[in-house]
Design a protein around this motif. Sequence first.
Motif, short mmCIF file in Angstrom:
data_model
loop_
_atom_site.label_atom_id
_atom_site.label_comp_id
_atom_site.label_asym_id
_atom_site.label_seq_id
_atom_site.Cartn_x
_atom_site.Cartn_y
_atom_site.Cartn_z
N LYS A 44 0.80 -1.19 -0.06
CA LYS A 44 -0.17 -0.27 0.05
C LYS A 44 1.07 1.31 0.07
N SER A 45 0.68 2.13 -1.06
CA SER A 45 1.65 3.33 -1.12
C SER A 45 0.68 4.45 -1.57
N HIS A 46 0.98 5.83 -0.94
CA HIS A 46 0.38 6.79 -1.04
C HIS A 46 1.44 7.67 -1.77
N HIS A 47 0.89 8.32 -2.73
CA HIS A 47 1.73 9.52 -3.46
C HIS A 47 0.97 10.71 -3.37
N TYR A 48 1.72 11.71 -3.15
CA TYR A 48 1.23 13.40 -2.90
C TYR A 48 1.85 14.13 -3.81
N ASN A 54 -3.43 14.14 -2.29
CA ASN A 54 -3.25 12.53 -2.59
C ASN A 54 -3.37 12.44 -4.16
N TYR A 56 -2.11 9.74 -6.02
CA TYR A 56 -2.63 8.37 -6.45
C TYR A 56 -2.16 7.68 -5.59
N ARG A 57 -2.77 6.32 -5.28
CA ARG A 57 -2.39 5.21 -4.46
C ARG A 57 -2.22 4.01 -5.09
N PHE A 59 -1.75 -0.18 -4.74
CA PHE A 59 -1.72 -1.35 -3.82
C PHE A 59 -1.54 -2.57 -4.89
N THR A 93 -12.31 10.32 -9.12
CA THR A 93 -11.68 9.24 -8.64
C THR A 93 -11.71 7.93 -9.80
N GLN A 95 -10.05 4.32 -10.86
CA GLN A 95 -9.33 2.84 -10.38
C GLN A 95 -8.76 2.13 -11.75
#
Length: 187
Positions: A44-48, A54, A56-57, A59, A93, A95
């Motif tokens: 799980k990685s969050h990028h700002y 935020n 993108y994330r 997984f 959003t 996905q």
Amino acid sequence: MNKRQSIPFIALLIAFIAWIYVKPDVEFPSLPDHHPSYIADDVKSHHYDEFGFNDYRVFAEKMTNYPETDTTFFENPKIIFYTKDKNSDSVTTWQLTSVEGTLTEKYNLLLSGDVLVENLSKDQLVQTMSTAQATVQLDSKEITSSKKVTWTGPQVKQEGVGLWASMVTEEMKLNSNIKAVYLNEPK
């Protein structure tokens, strides 16, 4: 030092010298030329962005990184993009899912195997896009594909070969062999 005290010292010195010259050649297992620097499960990685939004994330069930080639492999990756409209501050959003992913050059992500792009906000004309393979530029939020692409919306279904899409500007284009079906049914 008398004779009695020097005998153990001399025996130890002889044993050490013999060990240096007669030590057995023990082969230690070597790593392959291209070994991963790390392997991670349940990623799980969050990028700002630079403003703290935020962006993108990411997984994935498994991630393997090879620093020699600056490549990271993902198993069952899922990327969630957030795009903010500068005029209305509304957030859309998206996905993206696939069977495999390969990240190169820090922002170039190649998704392959049942690639599905979904609009989770349900606020765009295009709700889903599916293809066998797609390249995603994580920094510019652009998607390209040279394969057959199908996209659907509330009252439209289009198919074609080749795709370019920008999640920021909300533009999408099929390149060739385009077939479209428009439905005149109320939602």
